[in-house]
Design an enzyme around this catalytic site. Structure first.
Site, mmCIF file in Angstrom:
data_model
loop_
_atom_site.group_PDB
_atom_site.id
_atom_site.type_symbol
_atom_site.label_atom_id
_atom_site.label_comp_id
_atom_site.label_asym_id
_atom_site.label_seq_id
_atom_site.Cartn_x
_atom_site.Cartn_y
_atom_site.Cartn_z
ATOM 1 C CG ASP A 31 -1.869 -19.772 -1.844
ATOM 2 O OD1 ASP A 31 -1.241 -19.877 -0.766
ATOM 3 O OD2 ASP A 31 -1.523 -20.372 -2.889
ATOM 4 C CE LYS A 49 1.514 -16.957 -2.798
ATOM 5 N NZ LYS A 49 1.095 -18.307 -3.290
ATOM 6 C CG ASP A 88 -8.065 -4.817 1.392
ATOM 7 O OD1 ASP A 88 -8.977 -4.383 2.127
ATOM 8 O OD2 ASP A 88 -8.034 -4.639 0.160
ATOM 9 C CE1 TYR A 145 -3.575 -2.578 0.551
ATOM 10 C CE2 TYR A 145 -4.671 -0.514 1.089
ATOM 11 C CZ TYR A 145 -4.738 -1.849 0.747
ATOM 12 O OH TYR A 145 -5.953 -2.446 0.598
ATOM 13 C CG ASP A 156 -13.555 -7.313 1.952
ATOM 14 O OD1 ASP A 156 -13.340 -6.592 2.945
ATOM 15 O OD2 ASP A 156 -14.000 -6.875 0.874
HETATM 16 C C1 IPM Z 1 -10.409 -1.457 3.884
HETATM 17 C C2 IPM Z 1 -10.684 -0.789 2.563
HETATM 18 C C3 IPM Z 1 -9.574 0.203 2.296
HETATM 19 C C4 IPM Z 1 -8.305 -0.591 2.103
HETATM 20 C C5 IPM Z 1 -9.797 1.163 1.128
HETATM 21 C C6 IPM Z 1 -11.087 1.929 1.271
HETATM 22 C C7 IPM Z 1 -8.636 2.109 0.962
HETATM 23 O O1 IPM Z 1 -10.845 -1.739 1.566
HETATM 24 O O2 IPM Z 1 -10.265 -0.743 4.898
HETATM 25 O O3 IPM Z 1 -10.355 -2.687 3.919
HETATM 26 O O4 IPM Z 1 -8.018 -1.098 1.003
HETATM 27 O O5 IPM Z 1 -7.564 -0.718 3.078
HETATM 28 MG MG MG Z 2 -10.891 -3.749 2.262
#
Ligand code: IPM
Ligand code: MG
Length: 368
Positions: A225, A192, A249, A142, A253
């Site tokens: 993975d 990884k 990230d 990032y 999710d």
């Molecule tokens: C998260 C989001 C952020 C990230 C975005 C909005 C920059 O997806 O907090 O998970 O990628 O970190």
């Molecule tokens: Mg995210």
């Protein structure tokens, strides 16, 4: 004693709607529990760009550095898609994370009993699930340099750099080990190392911190993975997971969806202790600004409310009150109240964002 201070950055899309419900909880603490927060409010993301031409004004950044905790809603929206990268709404959030040095991002994935049927996985795979992902938040791909889109001969090349120093790995590893000690005493580190040197270093450093400082915590390593696969196969094998910025990230999710809806998941981003002993901290839902449903009363405020609960626990040492808010959320879900995101394919009548907030406040009342 001065009141604890909060900076609210509601942001874009559904951010302001879900934050309005958190305001009700903050108000409840003031009137019913005698806990008064000094709340200030400011802009972040697209709305800040609209007003100031930047997704985070320097004054807002300075305020964020001073308060005890920042509460953030969400940033971004299609209106800002064409903007230059340097002023995109997301840059505002990334600047907060970077300049406050919030290196440990705690993303719990907990499956409320009432929602176990709602997961896309089988009920016995997710019922009772309670895992914590610790995502490194201030480094890695990032932020690594070089980055950019460059001309190379007669075509362009896009470059981002995965970069981790030993000390960056050490500090997030310590955060994860400490959490593991307070939970099931089990930590799984994901990278990884089979293809990335940064992953080799990550694995070595986490192992060393484990051997020398946390020999009592059961440590394992997994390729990220394979970790994704195991998270969907049998997530309850995990307690705490520590991983880098990008894998974190993705995996968070994935973990969020195990619990039924992305609208349920809170997060805490913590840095080093300030002079008052509290960690630098920002709390935000894992979900985004959901522009498609913004302004319609459809958003689920639970992730944002649970983020406030995390603030009570991690910034204000009010763990019992955090438990109270979490129990109130569990109660309304058990009572069958559902926002639109929690409607199964069989449908039903969803309640609005505001009705969900009111129901949680009523459950808090009932808890007294
Ligand atoms: C998260 C989001 C952020 C990230 C975005 C909005 C920059 O997806 O907090 O998970 O990628 O970190
Ligand atoms: Mg995210």
């Amino acid at each position: 004693m001065t009141n604890p201070s909060l900076l609210i950055l509601a942001g874009d899309g559904i951010g302001p709607e879900v934050m309005a419900e958190v305001r009700k909880i903050i108000g409840w603490y003031d009137t019913k529990r005698g806990v008064t927060f000094d709340v200030s409010e400011d802009l972040v993301g697209g709305c800040a760009y609209d007003k100031h031409g930047t997704p985070l004004h320097d004054d807002t950044m300075a305020k964020a550095q001073e308060v005890d905790a920042v509460l953030l809603g969400a940033v971004g929206g299609p209106k800002y898609d064409a903007l230059d990268f340097s002023v995109k709404p997301e840059r505002g959030l990334l600047r907060l994370r970077k300049e406050m040095d919030l290196y440990a991002n705690l993303r719990p994935a907990q499956c409320f009993d009432a929602l176990a049927d709602f997961s896309s996985l089988k009920k016995d795979v997710v019922a009772g699930l309670d895992i914590m992902i610790v995502r490194e938040l201030t480094s890695g791909v990032y932020f690594g340099e070089p980055r950019g889109i460059f001309k190379e001969g007669n075509e362009r090349v896009g470059i981002n750099t995965q970069r981790y120093t030993e000390s960056e790995i050490e500090r997030v590893a310590r955060s994860a080990f400490e959490l593991a000690r307070k939970r099931g005493n089990k930590l799984c580190s994901m990278e990884k190392a089979n293809v990335m040197e940064s992953g080799v270093l990550w694995r070595e450093v986490v192992q060393r911190i484990g051997d020398t400082e946390y020999p009592d915590v059961e440590l394992s390593h997994m390729y990220a993975d394979a970790g994704a696969m195991q998270l969907t196969r049998w997530p309850k094998q995990f307690d705490v997971i520590v991983t880098d910025n990008l894998f974190g990230d993705l995996l968070s999710d994935l973990a969020a969806m195990l619990t039924g809806s992305l609208g349920m998941l809170p997060s805490a981003s913590l840095g080093a202790p300030m002079a008052n002993g509290r960690p630098k901290a920002l709390y935000e839902p894992v979900h985004g600004s959901a522009p498609d449903i913004a302004g319609q009363g459809k958003a689920n405020p639970i992730a944002c409310i649970l983020s406030f609960a995390m603030a009570l626990r991690y910034s204000f040492d009010m763990g019992a009150e955090a438990d109270r808010v979490e129990a109130a959320v569990a109660k309304v879900l058990a009572d069958g109240l559902r926002t639109a995101d929690l409607m199964g394919p069989e449908g039903g009548a969803p309640i609005t964002t505001s009705q969900m907030g009111d129901a949680i406040v009523a459950a808090l009342d009932a808890s007294l």
